[in-house]
Every structure is written in C-alpha cells, then in structure tokens.
Design a protein around this motif. Structure first.
Motif, PDB file in Angstrom:
ATOM      1  N   ILE A   1     -90.899 -13.163 -19.243  1.00 18.69           N
ATOM      2  CA  ILE A   1     -89.639 -13.529 -18.591  1.00 18.69           C
ATOM      3  C   ILE A   1     -89.387 -12.572 -17.436  1.00 18.69           C
ATOM      4  CG2 ILE A   1     -87.133 -13.760 -18.884  1.00 18.69           C
ATOM      5  CD1 ILE A   1     -87.641 -14.293 -21.866  1.00 18.69           C
ATOM      6  N   GLU A   2     -89.138 -13.146 -16.267  1.00 18.52           N
ATOM      7  CA  GLU A   2     -88.833 -12.321 -15.092  1.00 18.52           C
ATOM      8  C   GLU A   2     -87.325 -12.090 -15.026  1.00 18.52           C
ATOM      9  OE1 GLU A   2     -91.046 -10.970 -13.068  1.00 18.52           O
ATOM     10  OE2 GLU A   2     -92.748 -11.903 -14.135  1.00 18.52           O
ATOM     11  N   VAL A   3     -86.929 -10.824 -14.982  1.00 14.93           N
ATOM     12  CA  VAL A   3     -85.504 -10.499 -14.854  1.00 14.93           C
ATOM     13  C   VAL A   3     -85.302  -9.678 -13.595  1.00 14.93           C
ATOM     14  CG1 VAL A   3     -85.177 -10.547 -17.354  1.00 14.93           C
ATOM     15  CG2 VAL A   3     -85.600  -8.369 -16.213  1.00 14.93           C
ATOM     16  N   ASP A   4     -84.099  -9.741 -13.061  1.00 20.86           N
ATOM     17  CA  ASP A   4     -83.756  -9.063 -11.814  1.00 20.86           C
ATOM     18  C   ASP A   4     -83.253  -7.662 -12.126  1.00 20.86           C
ATOM     19  OD1 ASP A   4     -82.845  -8.197  -9.388  1.00 20.86           O
ATOM     20  OD2 ASP A   4     -81.340  -9.773  -9.124  1.00 20.86           O
ATOM     21  N   PRO A   5     -84.002  -6.608 -11.737  1.00 22.30           N
ATOM     22  CA  PRO A   5     -83.568  -5.250 -12.051  1.00 22.30           C
ATOM     23  C   PRO A   5     -82.277  -4.852 -11.341  1.00 22.30           C
ATOM     24  CG  PRO A   5     -85.866  -5.283 -11.326  1.00 22.30           C
ATOM     25  CD  PRO A   5     -85.299  -6.630 -11.044  1.00 22.30           C
ATOM     26  N   THR A   6     -81.885  -5.604 -10.314  1.00 23.85           N
ATOM     27  CA  THR A   6     -80.626  -5.272  -9.634  1.00 23.85           C
ATOM     28  C   THR A   6     -79.420  -5.957 -10.290  1.00 23.85           C
ATOM     29  OG1 THR A   6     -80.720  -7.111  -8.046  1.00 23.85           O
ATOM     30  CG2 THR A   6     -81.896  -5.086  -7.467  1.00 23.85           C
ATOM     31  N   SER A   7     -79.677  -6.839 -11.256  1.00 28.30           N
ATOM     32  CA  SER A   7     -78.572  -7.495 -11.956  1.00 28.30           C
ATOM     33  C   SER A   7     -77.930  -6.519 -12.927  1.00 28.30           C
ATOM     34  CB  SER A   7     -79.085  -8.728 -12.709  1.00 28.30           C
ATOM     35  OG  SER A   7     -79.974  -8.355 -13.754  1.00 28.30           O
ATOM     36  N   LEU A   8     -76.750  -6.888 -13.431  1.00 23.22           N
ATOM     37  CA  LEU A   8     -76.082  -6.078 -14.443  1.00 23.22           C
ATOM     38  C   LEU A   8     -76.829  -6.246 -15.763  1.00 23.22           C
ATOM     39  CD1 LEU A   8     -72.236  -5.929 -15.054  1.00 23.22           C
ATOM     40  CD2 LEU A   8     -73.846  -6.021 -16.951  1.00 23.22           C
ATOM     41  N   PHE A   9     -77.328  -5.140 -16.316  1.00 24.15           N
ATOM     42  CA  PHE A   9     -78.033  -5.173 -17.599  1.00 24.15           C
ATOM     43  C   PHE A   9     -76.993  -5.010 -18.721  1.00 24.15           C
ATOM     44  CE2 PHE A   9     -82.834  -4.172 -17.044  1.00 24.15           C
ATOM     45  CZ  PHE A   9     -82.937  -5.153 -16.070  1.00 24.15           C
TER      46      PHE A   9
ATOM     47  N   SER B   1     -71.393 -15.669  -8.574  1.00 21.07           N
ATOM     48  CA  SER B   1     -71.164 -14.896  -9.798  1.00 21.07           C
ATOM     49  C   SER B   1     -72.093 -13.693  -9.808  1.00 21.07           C
ATOM     50  CB  SER B   1     -71.397 -15.752 -11.049  1.00 21.07           C
ATOM     51  OG  SER B   1     -72.736 -16.214 -11.096  1.00 21.07           O
ATOM     52  N   GLN B   2     -71.638 -12.642 -10.440  1.00 21.94           N
ATOM     53  CA  GLN B   2     -72.419 -11.412 -10.520  1.00 21.94           C
ATOM     54  C   GLN B   2     -73.680 -11.678 -11.338  1.00 21.94           C
ATOM     55  OE1 GLN B   2     -72.237  -8.205  -9.284  1.00 21.94           O
ATOM     56  NE2 GLN B   2     -74.233  -8.134 -10.297  1.00 21.94           N
ATOM     57  N   PRO B   3     -74.871 -11.485 -10.763  1.00 18.57           N
ATOM     58  CA  PRO B   3     -76.099 -11.671 -11.544  1.00 18.57           C
ATOM     59  C   PRO B   3     -76.100 -10.781 -12.789  1.00 18.57           C
ATOM     60  CG  PRO B   3     -76.612 -11.496  -9.217  1.00 18.57           C
ATOM     61  CD  PRO B   3     -75.164 -11.146  -9.360  1.00 18.57           C
ATOM     62  N   ARG B   4     -76.540 -11.346 -13.907  1.00 18.85           N
ATOM     63  CA  ARG B   4     -76.471 -10.603 -15.161  1.00 18.85           C
ATOM     64  C   ARG B   4     -77.700 -10.910 -16.016  1.00 18.85           C
ATOM     65  NH1 ARG B   4     -71.593  -9.151 -19.021  1.00 18.85           N
ATOM     66  NH2 ARG B   4     -70.415  -9.301 -17.071  1.00 18.85           N
ATOM     67  N   THR B   5     -78.247  -9.859 -16.626  1.00 13.44           N
ATOM     68  CA  THR B   5     -79.317  -9.991 -17.604  1.00 13.44           C
ATOM     69  C   THR B   5     -78.777  -9.539 -18.951  1.00 13.44           C
ATOM     70  OG1 THR B   5     -81.052  -9.577 -15.972  1.00 13.44           O
ATOM     71  CG2 THR B   5     -81.623  -9.216 -18.277  1.00 13.44           C
ATOM     72  N   VAL B   6     -78.668 -10.470 -19.879  1.00  7.54           N
ATOM     73  CA  VAL B   6     -78.148 -10.171 -21.222  1.00  7.54           C
ATOM     74  C   VAL B   6     -79.336  -9.922 -22.139  1.00  7.54           C
ATOM     75  CG1 VAL B   6     -76.770 -11.017 -23.153  1.00  7.54           C
ATOM     76  CG2 VAL B   6     -76.129 -11.615 -20.797  1.00  7.54           C
TER      77      VAL B   6
ATOM     78  N   TYR C   1     -62.119 -11.057 -24.687  1.00 11.62           N
ATOM     79  CA  TYR C   1     -63.503 -10.646 -24.428  1.00 11.62           C
ATOM     80  C   TYR C   1     -63.984 -11.176 -23.081  1.00 11.62           C
ATOM     81  CZ  TYR C   1     -68.618 -10.357 -25.200  1.00 11.62           C
ATOM     82  OH  TYR C   1     -69.952 -10.111 -25.090  1.00 11.62           O
ATOM     83  N   VAL C   2     -63.730 -12.434 -22.820  1.00 13.13           N
ATOM     84  CA  VAL C   2     -64.139 -13.021 -21.535  1.00 13.13           C
ATOM     85  C   VAL C   2     -63.420 -12.322 -20.385  1.00 13.13           C
ATOM     86  CG1 VAL C   2     -64.084 -15.117 -20.125  1.00 13.13           C
ATOM     87  CG2 VAL C   2     -64.763 -15.249 -22.538  1.00 13.13           C
ATOM     88  N   ALA C   3     -62.144 -12.011 -20.578  1.00 15.82           N
ATOM     89  CA  ALA C   3     -61.409 -11.300 -19.532  1.00 15.82           C
ATOM     90  C   ALA C   3     -62.003  -9.919 -19.283  1.00 15.82           C
ATOM     91  CB  ALA C   3     -59.938 -11.184 -19.925  1.00 15.82           C
ATOM     92  N   ALA C   4     -62.407  -9.246 -20.359  1.00 17.78           N
ATOM     93  CA  ALA C   4     -63.039  -7.930 -20.206  1.00 17.78           C
ATOM     94  C   ALA C   4     -64.367  -8.052 -19.474  1.00 17.78           C
ATOM     95  CB  ALA C   4     -63.228  -7.282 -21.576  1.00 17.78           C
TER      96      ALA C   4
ATOM     97  N   ASP D   1     -67.597  -7.557 -14.373  1.00 19.30           N
ATOM     98  CA  ASP D   1     -68.215  -8.167 -13.183  1.00 19.30           C
ATOM     99  C   ASP D   1     -67.620  -7.599 -11.899  1.00 19.30           C
ATOM    100  OD1 ASP D   1     -70.085  -9.840 -14.357  1.00 19.30           O
ATOM    101  OD2 ASP D   1     -68.668 -11.496 -14.586  1.00 19.30           O
ATOM    102  N   ARG D   2     -66.296  -7.579 -11.832  1.00 18.84           N
ATOM    103  CA  ARG D   2     -65.627  -7.104 -10.618  1.00 18.84           C
ATOM    104  C   ARG D   2     -65.949  -5.633 -10.345  1.00 18.84           C
ATOM    105  NH1 ARG D   2     -61.420 -10.215 -12.880  1.00 18.84           N
ATOM    106  NH2 ARG D   2     -60.358  -8.346 -13.657  1.00 18.84           N
ATOM    107  N   THR D   3     -66.007  -4.849 -11.396  1.00 17.11           N
ATOM    108  CA  THR D   3     -66.294  -3.426 -11.211  1.00 17.11           C
ATOM    109  C   THR D   3     -67.731  -3.216 -10.771  1.00 17.11           C
ATOM    110  OG1 THR D   3     -64.700  -2.951 -12.979  1.00 17.11           O
ATOM    111  CG2 THR D   3     -66.144  -1.160 -12.297  1.00 17.11           C
ATOM    112  N   PHE D   4     -68.659  -3.955 -11.352  1.00 19.17           N
ATOM    113  CA  PHE D   4     -70.066  -3.797 -10.987  1.00 19.17           C
ATOM    114  C   PHE D   4     -70.298  -4.226  -9.540  1.00 19.17           C
ATOM    115  CE2 PHE D   4     -74.652  -4.793 -11.066  1.00 19.17           C
ATOM    116  CZ  PHE D   4     -75.143  -3.642 -11.661  1.00 19.17           C
ATOM    117  N   ALA D   5     -69.495  -5.162  -9.065  1.00 17.53           N
ATOM    118  CA  ALA D   5     -69.614  -5.609  -7.675  1.00 17.53           C
ATOM    119  C   ALA D   5     -69.161  -4.537  -6.690  1.00 17.53           C
ATOM    120  CB  ALA D   5     -68.804  -6.884  -7.465  1.00 17.53           C
ATOM    121  N   ASP D   6     -68.543  -3.478  -7.202  1.00 16.38           N
ATOM    122  CA  ASP D   6     -68.131  -2.329  -6.390  1.00 16.38           C
ATOM    123  C   ASP D   6     -68.971  -1.134  -6.833  1.00 16.38           C
ATOM    124  OD1 ASP D   6     -66.943  -0.189  -5.150  1.00 16.38           O
ATOM    125  OD2 ASP D   6     -64.927  -0.571  -5.894  1.00 16.38           O
ATOM    126  N   PRO D   7     -70.175  -0.952  -6.257  1.00 19.86           N
ATOM    127  CA  PRO D   7     -71.120   0.055  -6.759  1.00 19.86           C
ATOM    128  C   PRO D   7     -70.545   1.470  -6.807  1.00 19.86           C
ATOM    129  CG  PRO D   7     -72.201  -1.423  -5.214  1.00 19.86           C
ATOM    130  CD  PRO D   7     -70.748  -1.734  -5.145  1.00 19.86           C
TER     131      PRO D   7
END
Length: 825
Positions: free
Chosen positions: A551-559, A594-599, A777-780, A785-791
């Motif tokens: 599986i290819e995942v994006d290392p710049t996404s939120l892990f 949407s903020q890219p995310r790897t779960v 939980y979804v709100a958190a 997401d919003r915080t990660f978008a501000d490095p």
C-alpha cells in the motif's frame, strides 16, 4: 528476516563516543564468537550468524556488570524487590543493551569493519515472545528503570516456548499461528539446570497434631513438575547495575517410560513428559474449554510456586529470622495472575517452616503488594472452587481460613451487614462458587496501587470501594511510566540526537530536563530540524507499509495512529466510523478539499474474541474499498499493520502525528502508548480516561484534542439508561456510516457480515457509548485537521508535548514504588 529493517542515523542513538580500543576489542570478540559459539567462518556466515556472534559479544560485556551487581546485593544485604508478572514484553535486546552500555557506535563500527551492515544484522533478532500487551511492556520498562536507578530488582515470569500467537491476515481475517521465537535459540539467556524446584498439583491434605500438640496440615500424594530457571541479565543505563529476569521452564520429573518405549508405544512413553512441559509451552492458553482453564490456572501457580521457593532460598542464605522477611523482601504482584503468592507463601511458612498462622499472615502481608490494571469486572480473575479443590486442595483450605478470619473482622465492625460480607468475601457464592483472586491479592497485600490518578480514584469508588472503606489509605496511586532509553533513544535516534545537541544528555536519566526544550519552541532552526525528523520517520514507515502490504501512503499526510490490543472498550470501531464519514464526504463531493490523512491501526484480538476479530476484518474491508477508490486519491488511506509488536511500535510511534487514545472514559487503567507517542512528538486525540488526564495536566489541554463523556457521565448513563438508537437517528452522518457498514457496502460478498457489530451499537444498547461520543469525536478530528493545516502551530504543539512529558518516565514510577511501597531506596 525476523523483522523489517529500521533506518537509523549514522551517529547512532545518542551513543557514547567509541574508542579505537573498544572497536578492536569488539571485533576480536565478535570474530571469536562467530567461530567458537556459532561455529562458522566469516566466508560462510549469514547475517543471522553475525547477529548471534555480536549478541554473544555484547552479552559478555553485560555479564561483566551483572556478577558484581548481584554480589554487591549480597554484600550490602540489600532489600530485594521481586516483580512477578505473567508477561515481560521486552522486545529485541541488542540495540537496547548497546544504548545502556554506551556501546552502540562501537559495535556498529566493529561490524562495519568486519564487512557487515549493522541494520541488517540487528534485524535478524527475533523478538522475545514473553508478553501480549501493555501489562508486559510496563513490566519491561520497570525492570529497565530498577536497574537504572539502583533498586535491587528481580523479575520472575515464565519462559514460554511459544508466544500468544503470530498474527497473519488472510482474506482480511486474523489467523493465528504459533509464535516460535526460540527456534534459533536465545543468545541473551543463561540456562540454570542447577536451579530447579518441584511444583506440585492435585493430591490430598491430611491433618494431624504434632508432638507439640499443634494442628498441622500436610499436602500429600501430589504430582510433581520441575521448574528450571533461565536467567536474562537486564542492564541499567550506564551499565553500572545489571539486574536479573528469571524465567521458569517446566520440565518433567520423568523423561520417558522405558517400559512403553521398549514395547514400541513411543507416544505413551513420553506422555507424562509432554503433559508436564505444556505448563510453559504457550502464553495464555485458551480458556474456552475446561482443559484450557485448568492449564492456565496451573500455569499461574507453577511460576508462583517456583518463584517463592527461589525467593525464600535466597533469603535463607543470609537470614534465619523469618521476622526479617518483610524488611528484606518485597513481592510486587503485577495484576491478579500472581495472586496465588498470598496462599503459597502462607502454605510454605505455616506447613513447611512451622510458623504460627498469625505470624505467617503478618509476614505475608508485609512482603506483598498488588498492582491493579483493570476496572472491568470480567477482567478480574476468578477460579471455580471445584478447579481449586482438585488442583490445589491445600491452597483452597488456606483461602477458606483467610476468608473466615477476614470476614470475622468485617462482621465485628459492621454487624448485620450481610451484603457487605458477600461483596468483600474471597468466595463468590452461587451455583458456580468461585475464588476472587483480586480480593485475595487485596487482603494479602500491605499496599494496593492503581496506575493512573483517575484509575485509582475509580478503584476506590467502584470495584474496591468496600476495601477502601475498610482500610482507608491502603489503595494508592502510582502512575505508569515508560523508559526513555527504549522509547526515545532506541526507537527515535534522530529526535534523541537533536534533543541532546540542544540541551545535553542529562535527560537520559532525568526526563524532567526535557522542559528545557520549551526555550526552542520559537527557534526556527530547531523547529525545522524537528519537522524534518518527523518527516524522515514517516518516510521510514511509508517504506515499511509498502514493503509489507503493498500500500502506497503519502508521508506528508497526517499519520493518525491507533496501535493497541483490539477490544470493544478501546473503540477501534469509533475510529473506523470516522474513517467511513471522511470517505462518505469525499464521495459526496469529489472536489472537497480535505487534509490528507493516513489512518494506521494495529493490534491483536484474542483468539476467542469474535467481535474483536470482526473489527479487524472490518478494518481490512474498509481499507480495500477506500484505498482503491479513484475518487479518494491521496486524501485518505487506511492501513492495518499485521502482527503488531514492540519492534513495530518502535518504528511506528516516532512517526505518529496523531495518537488515538479513545477508550470509553473509566475503562482504560492508564495506557502507555499514549505516553510513548506524546514524548515522540505526537498530539493526542483522546477521552478523559486513563493517563490521558495526567498528560493533559502536564502538556496543556490546548495541546491535545480531548473530547467525550467523563467517567462520571458514563456511570450516570449506565445507571439511568442510554438510548443509542435515538442518538443514531439524531446524527445523519453517523446513521449513514452505520448503514454503509451494516448493509454490506464494504462487504458485498456477505452483506450481513457486520450486522452483529452494528447491533451492539443500536439494539444492543451501545455499552461502550460510541454513539454518545461520536459527534464530539468528529469535531475533535476536525480541530486536528485545521491545526495540521497550520504547520507552525502544529509543530509548536508537538514540541511542547515532548518537552512536558518528563513525568512519564518509568524511572519516576519506580522511584515512587521504591519509596511508597517497597522501602527499597
């Protein structure tokens, strides 16, 4: 290969400078062991051969500190702390030993000059399969810290031939196979054929009066199994103290029956030997059958009986007065598995050494202390009286007598309160009468501790409220910790090197010094280096995922990482519902930004735990759909890591951006993964549960994403009732997600596959309150997401998490045990 190759910085994990003499000595030692221990020449040696040679060379160095340490304990007549645990999840030993001895660079250079790549050699070490989860990982951390801060600590456990199991994923389902970790031997252990003790089962008890007129009991006609010791040295940081982990292996008293052998009946000839040695064959044999229950019960007594004999034998070498036993011996019971210590120590003192009952009871309570790890009533061990009487008849008599005397005391203080007597009794009455091992551990210990502030508070107000009322102050809190040597120096060498470069190396043994990092939170160079380290760690994990799973995942996404045992109360299902909601939003609006995310999810389910195994299958079914949907692209990936273990944790935790700690409030005793990820720069998304609460107190709520019901609110829902169906109807996204799962969107080959899982959340009443916490939980997650978008903001919060995690060193935990329970510092 034993495990994936782990990339490390060339300087090593903050290692001591290696001299030319060290390197040359190590080269000579490794060459020598390659020939004389492994039996290979360099020209034909494999990477595994080089690992075994290097491990034996390092073991020699460990032993140089081991013997003086143990001799020093005898010479100084130190109080010894015995930590009894069914699990010691120590992971791989080579790198950890090198760090603690300051030899990392030297061995790396020695192997390089011998033409070997260190990472390739080290990766051949097979992880010791001596545990399953947090219980074993905590035990390993505490052993490391005992040696580091100078407590005369000894671990006692079982040398399992096979771990719980190796987890494979076949068609999305968990499949278990034996975890044969000893296939190639264990270079770190020392067999002790001269340290062997008999352990008895069955038989009967006879009662008589001795020549003094005293009533005596004797356990006779029992079957015997021998417990043989294997020692594993445990070096503390700096190598000044090296403690011991002693593991017991079951050996038959008879190798085989020659009569059957000569008659050609080879199976019958070795039947007794095979049955005896099953006691140390596998970690946690399944208790789904009566035979399985009996084997697990015997297994627990086996290691307790051997350990008590060893402890008392060591004590008697220097002391003849039994009154001194509590002054020289502390026995810590890690959960209820070793609770039989209370009955066994009483039996040995009374029956074998002829101490008066009251005197033996005072000594036993003075030695023993009990750590509780769960608030779930179903996880507090009980054993049927029938099983007890058949396997350990004398111990059942002792339990009955202890119970009688204890209840007499309660009755005198609370006359007429029969409900209280029933609640605190060691025996749960009913059709299936059972011995409550947690109650035995509580009354047989001078101290009982919880492992996080909220957990201890709930112990006092729920499961042990009566005992708290009867013995105020007996239950105390000692919050868990983890060793920074393994969980930062070894697992995250890049970050460790940056920290050491910035604030010096004092933090290795004084984690509070991480506070100095707050001065660098606005330093552009430090922040840039911190970000690059996190990205490099994420790239390593991306490579591992690609190699293992394709599986290819994006290392710049939120892990987004949730790695722990699979259980309903840990709520991996809540995580999956959020993944489905994210996926549904993308499908509904393919142009949605949407903020890219790897779960990333990892963990094992108990073999007999159907719903937990169904959750694993659901992870893989959702992953198959989401990861192959062209509408999603790189915006969302879901990955299940098979066979999650310590070595995988050492790779994944330093790469985590978001640490999922989302258990229902009041169910997780502490957690240690939350500590490990936070001190490696992850931000926690979690409930007000376990050690999350104390992490919040240290790092600040503004640097976490907390949500959900409190433990008190959960308790009120349980009492007043909770309408999960109404909660589902009120939340369109939740309702849609449940419909997608329940109607077969992710399982078209079997549309009803997850109906039972969905029913637990709706018609089943949602015991763990996922639906109640879902919206928060979804709100958190959206805040994350919003915080990660501000490095810049995210990096600042991540650095503060690292800087403020000093409290969660296991060195602090052990020091508190030593002062408040063991009196050993």
């Amino acid at each position: 290969m034993a495990g994936g190759k782990k990339t490390m910085n060339k300087a090593g994990p903050a290692a001591a400078h290696s001299s030319h003499e060290d390197v040359e000595e190590l080269k000579t030692a490794i060459r020598s062991h390659l020939i004389y221990t492994v039996g290979k020449e360099a020209v034909s040696a494999t990477a595994r051969d080089w690992f075994l040679a290097a491990a034996h060379a390092v073991r020699d160095r460990v032993t140089q500190g081991w013997m003086p340490t143990l001799n020093g304990y005898y010479r100084e007549d130190s109080k010894r702390v015995y930590y009894l645990s069914m699990e010691f999840l120590i992971g791989r030993t080579l790198v950890n030993s090198l760090i603690n001895l300051g030899l990392y660079d030297a061995v790396r250079e020695a192997l390089a000059e011998l033409g070997q790549d260190f990472e390739e050699v080290a990766a051949w070490e097979v992880e010791a399969a001596l545990g399953n989860g947090g219980l074993g990982r905590l035990a390993a951390c505490l052993l490391d810290s005992m040696a580091t801060i100078g407590v005369a600590g000894f671990g006692y456990g079982i040398r399992y031939d096979y771990g719980m199991f190796t987890q494979h994923i076949e068609h999305g389902w968990q499949v278990e196979s034996p975890e044969n970790w000893l296939r190639y031997g264990n270079p770190w252990e020392f067999p002790r054929p001269g340290v062997i003790f008999p352990v008895r089962f069955g038989g009967r008890v006879i009662h008589f009066r001795d020549s003094r007129g005293f009533n005596c009991s004797q356990w006779v006609d029992a079957e015997e199994v021998m417990a043989m010791a294997y020692d594993v040295p445990v070096p503390g940081f700096g190598g000044k103290k090296v403690n011991n982990l002693r593991l017991w292996s079951a050996k038959s008293t008879r190798e085989f029956d020659l009569k059957y052998f000569n008659a050609g009946n080879y199976i019958e000839a070795v039947r007794d030997k095979n049955e005896s040695e099953t006691l140390s064959k596998v970690l946690y044999p399944s208790d789904m059958t009566e035979r399985g229950k009996e084997l697990r019960f015997k297994q627990e007594y086996f290691f307790v009986a051997a350990s008590i004999q060893d402890i008392l034998s060591r004590f008697r070498k220097s002391h003849s007065d039994w009154e001194k036993l509590p002054d020289k011996v502390a026995i810590q019971l890690n959960d209820t598995h070793p609770a039989m210590v209370v009955a066994e120590l009483m039996r040995v003192l009374v029956d074998e050494h002829e101490l008066a009952w009251d005197r033996a009871w005072e000594i036993t309570r003075g030695c023993c202390a009990y750590t509780n790890h769960t608030l779930l009533p179903e996880a507090l061990e009980t054993w049927s009286v029938d099983l007890f009487s058949r396997v350990l008849p004398r111990h059942l008599e002792i339990v009955y007598q202890l119970n009688h005397e204890f209840l007499q005391g309660v009755r005198y203080r609370h006359p007429g309160d029969t409900e209280l007597l029933n609640r605190v009794s060691l025996i749960a009455e009913g059709a299936d009468r059972r011995v409550r091992m947690a109650h035995l551990a509580v009354i047989g210990s001078h101290k009982v501790n919880g492992v996080a502030a909220i957990h201890t508070g709930l112990m006092k107000s729920t499961i042990f409220s009566d005992f708290e009322h009867l013995s105020p102050g007996k239950i105390i809190n000692l919050t868990n910790g983890v060793t920074p040597r393994r969980w930062m120096l070894a697992s995250n060498p890049r970050l460790s090197a940056l920290i050491t470069q910035s604030i010096g190396d004092g933090w290795y043994t004084d984690l509070d010094q991480l506070r100095k990092l707050e001065a660098f939170v606005d330093d552009p160079a430090f922040c840039a280096a911190f970000v690059e380290i996190k990205n490099a760690n994420k790239r390593d994990v991306a490579v591992m995922i690609a190699q293992r799973l394709g599986i290819e995942v994006d290392p710049t996404s939120l892990f987004d990482v949730q790695v722990k045992r699979i259980h309903e109360y840990k709520r991996q299902l809540l995580n999956l519902l959020h993944v489905v909601v994210r996926y549904a939003r993308i499908r509904a609006n393919p142009l949605l930004e949407s903020q890219p995310r790897t779960v990333i999810i990892g963990g094992k389910a108990a073999p007999g735990y159907h719903l937990a195994k169904l959750i694993i299958k659901l992870v893989n079914d959702i992953s198959e759909v989401v990861n192959n949907d062209p509408l999603v692209g790189r915006r969302l990936r879901l990955v299940f890591l098979p066979n999650y273990n310590v070595s995988t944790a050492e790779l994944v935790m330093p790469a985590a951006d978001l640490s999922e700690q989302i258990s229902t409030a009041g169910t997780e005793a502490s957690g240690t993964g939350n500590m490990k990820m936070a001190m490696n720069g992850a931000l926690t998304i979690g409930t007000w549960d376990g050690a999350n609460v104390e992490i919040c107190e240290e790092v600040g709520e503004e640097n976490m994403f907390l949500f959900g019901l409190t433990a008190q609110e959960v308790a009120r829902h349980r009492v007043d009732g909770y309408d999960a169906c109404a909660a589902v109807r009120a939340d369109k996204e939740l309702s849609a997600a449940l419909d997608m799962i329940g109607t077969g969107f992710f399982s078209p080959d079997e549309p009803d596959r997850y109906r039972a899982l969905i029913d637990t959340l709706t018609v089943g009443g949602d015991h763990y309150l996922l639906t109640a916490d879902f919206a928060q939980y979804v709100a958190a997650q959206e805040r994350a997401d919003r915080t990660f978008a501000d490095p810049e903001t995210w990096t600042r919060k991540a650095i503060l998490n690292v800087a403020r995690m000093g409290k969660f060193s296991s060195d602090r935990t052990v020091a508190e045990y030593a002062r408040q329970i063991w009196q050993a510092l």
